[in-house]
Write a protein that holds these residues in place. Sequence first.
Motif, mmCIF file in Angstrom:
data_model
loop_
_atom_site.group_PDB
_atom_site.id
_atom_site.type_symbol
_atom_site.label_atom_id
_atom_site.label_comp_id
_atom_site.label_asym_id
_atom_site.label_seq_id
_atom_site.Cartn_x
_atom_site.Cartn_y
_atom_site.Cartn_z
ATOM 1 N N PHE A 94 3.274 -6.764 -11.456
ATOM 2 C CA PHE A 94 1.933 -6.269 -11.215
ATOM 3 C C PHE A 94 1.945 -4.747 -11.140
ATOM 4 C CE2 PHE A 94 0.405 -10.440 -9.883
ATOM 5 C CZ PHE A 94 1.542 -11.045 -9.389
ATOM 6 N N TYR A 120 -0.288 -1.694 -9.139
ATOM 7 C CA TYR A 120 -1.272 -1.388 -8.106
ATOM 8 C C TYR A 120 -1.544 0.121 -8.082
ATOM 9 C CZ TYR A 120 -0.578 -5.973 -5.868
ATOM 10 O OH TYR A 120 -0.515 -7.313 -5.598
ATOM 11 N N GLY A 147 -4.324 7.625 1.868
ATOM 12 C CA GLY A 147 -4.843 7.049 3.095
ATOM 13 C C GLY A 147 -5.463 5.675 2.935
ATOM 14 N N GLN A 148 -5.332 5.092 1.761
ATOM 15 C CA GLN A 148 -5.974 3.804 1.487
ATOM 16 C C GLN A 148 -4.918 2.718 1.299
ATOM 17 O OE1 GLN A 148 -9.576 3.462 0.442
ATOM 18 N NE2 GLN A 148 -9.879 5.490 1.292
ATOM 19 N N SER A 149 -5.405 1.498 1.233
ATOM 20 C CA SER A 149 -4.490 0.392 0.963
ATOM 21 C C SER A 149 -4.318 0.206 -0.544
ATOM 22 C CB SER A 149 -5.034 -0.879 1.606
ATOM 23 O OG SER A 149 -4.042 -1.877 1.602
ATOM 24 N N LEU A 150 -3.673 -0.862 -0.930
ATOM 25 C CA LEU A 150 -3.331 -1.087 -2.328
ATOM 26 C C LEU A 150 -4.435 -1.860 -3.041
ATOM 27 C CD1 LEU A 150 -0.554 -0.727 -0.753
ATOM 28 C CD2 LEU A 150 0.447 -1.920 -2.696
ATOM 29 N N LEU A 166 -5.108 -3.836 -6.716
ATOM 30 C CA LEU A 166 -4.458 -4.365 -7.905
ATOM 31 C C LEU A 166 -5.171 -3.878 -9.155
ATOM 32 C CD1 LEU A 166 -2.292 -6.293 -9.085
ATOM 33 C CD2 LEU A 166 -4.014 -8.101 -8.955
ATOM 34 N N LYS A 175 7.309 -10.230 -8.338
ATOM 35 C CA LYS A 175 7.341 -11.396 -7.475
ATOM 36 C C LYS A 175 8.414 -12.350 -7.972
ATOM 37 C CE LYS A 175 3.543 -12.838 -5.707
ATOM 38 N NZ LYS A 175 2.223 -13.475 -5.456
ATOM 39 N N PHE A 224 1.796 -12.175 3.510
ATOM 40 C CA PHE A 224 2.921 -11.254 3.364
ATOM 41 C C PHE A 224 2.748 -10.080 4.323
ATOM 42 C CE2 PHE A 224 4.646 -12.784 -0.754
ATOM 43 C CZ PHE A 224 3.643 -13.662 -1.096
ATOM 44 N N TYR A 267 4.347 -6.164 5.109
ATOM 45 C CA TYR A 267 5.126 -5.070 4.555
ATOM 46 C C TYR A 267 5.142 -3.911 5.542
ATOM 47 C CZ TYR A 267 4.753 -7.267 -0.034
ATOM 48 O OH TYR A 267 4.848 -8.134 -1.089
ATOM 49 N N LEU A 322 1.450 -3.267 6.517
ATOM 50 C CA LEU A 322 0.437 -3.856 5.645
ATOM 51 C C LEU A 322 0.563 -5.371 5.634
ATOM 52 C CD1 LEU A 322 0.900 -1.437 2.617
ATOM 53 C CD2 LEU A 322 -1.060 -1.480 4.138
ATOM 54 N N GLN A 346 -2.114 -14.273 -0.482
ATOM 55 C CA GLN A 346 -2.265 -14.866 -1.800
ATOM 56 C C GLN A 346 -3.057 -16.139 -1.605
ATOM 57 O OE1 GLN A 346 1.332 -15.737 -3.932
ATOM 58 N NE2 GLN A 346 0.254 -16.880 -5.529
ATOM 59 N N LEU A 360 -1.967 -10.428 -4.863
ATOM 60 C CA LEU A 360 -2.106 -10.278 -3.420
ATOM 61 C C LEU A 360 -3.333 -9.441 -3.098
ATOM 62 C CD1 LEU A 360 1.594 -9.534 -2.360
ATOM 63 C CD2 LEU A 360 0.426 -11.721 -2.529
ATOM 64 N N PHE A 406 -4.724 -7.050 -0.155
ATOM 65 C CA PHE A 406 -4.173 -6.292 0.960
ATOM 66 C C PHE A 406 -5.236 -5.914 1.973
ATOM 67 C CE2 PHE A 406 0.256 -5.227 0.244
ATOM 68 C CZ PHE A 406 0.443 -5.661 -1.059
ATOM 69 N N GLY A 407 -4.808 -5.851 3.243
ATOM 70 C CA GLY A 407 -5.612 -5.226 4.280
ATOM 71 C C GLY A 407 -5.423 -3.722 4.249
ATOM 72 N N GLN A 408 -6.133 -3.040 5.139
ATOM 73 C CA GLN A 408 -6.111 -1.585 5.156
ATOM 74 C C GLN A 408 -4.896 -1.012 5.873
ATOM 75 O OE1 GLN A 408 -8.307 0.519 3.504
ATOM 76 N NE2 GLN A 408 -8.816 -1.440 2.605
ATOM 77 N N GLY A 409 -4.188 -1.864 6.585
ATOM 78 C CA GLY A 409 -2.977 -1.404 7.251
ATOM 79 C C GLY A 409 -3.187 -0.962 8.684
#
Lengths: 116, 112
Positions: free
Chosen positions: A33, A35, A40-43, A45, A96, B34, B36, B87, B91, B100, B102-105
């Motif tokens: 994958f 991303y 300051g942000q999350s990931l 996809l 993965k 998950f 991280y 994080l 899934q 996946l 993701f949350g903001q952490g």
Amino acid sequence: SAVISQKPSRDICQRGTSLTIQCQVDSQVTMMFWYRQQPGQSLTLIATANQGSEATYESGFVIDKFPISRPNLTFSTLTVSNMSPEDSSIYLCSAKRLTGRNTEAFFGQGTRLTVV
Amino acid sequence: EDQVTQSPEALRLQEGESSSLNCSYTVSGLRGLFWYRQDPGKGPEFLFTLYSAGEEKEKERLKATLTKKESFLHITAPKPEDSATYLCAVQEGSSNTGKLIFGQGTTLQVKP
């Protein structure tokens, strides 16, 4: 754990140019994958890299802007095309792997892209 | 819509002060949750995958637990080197794509 090598680790690019990011995994994995992570942000996809066929893109991302290749099970590239400052971000490759009943998902160290 | 919410956004602890991070999720069937750890300027480091309610996994000072609606990451007697952003990602079960969400952490700072 799988080792993911991603390069370049960082780059500063002129607007209108393109950058290709490479991702190499040290063992065979089921899925790869790409991303994006803005400061300051999350990931988020971008797409799933499919071996030998066109990538599957998420809403808001298109092939013309982010062409992806995956010629074999352990290698993929992401190109950021016709860059603008809004493309400045960290781009992350992920792989993965299924180990028995367990699923493990690993990330490369990321490519920090700055577009000027 | 599938959603992942982490709390708190930031957490400051003294060394040795145990605490928990929360990850609440809404998905149509959970295929895996998950956790991280991410250090500044680096990619996320895989910690755990949890699959079903009641499951627990441990690694050094970290312990992850899972219920039908949320997961907790317990940090026991943290040290300054545990400072990082944690994080959580899910899934969802109906998809074979493997992606996946993701949350903001939660950004954890452990002071000596």
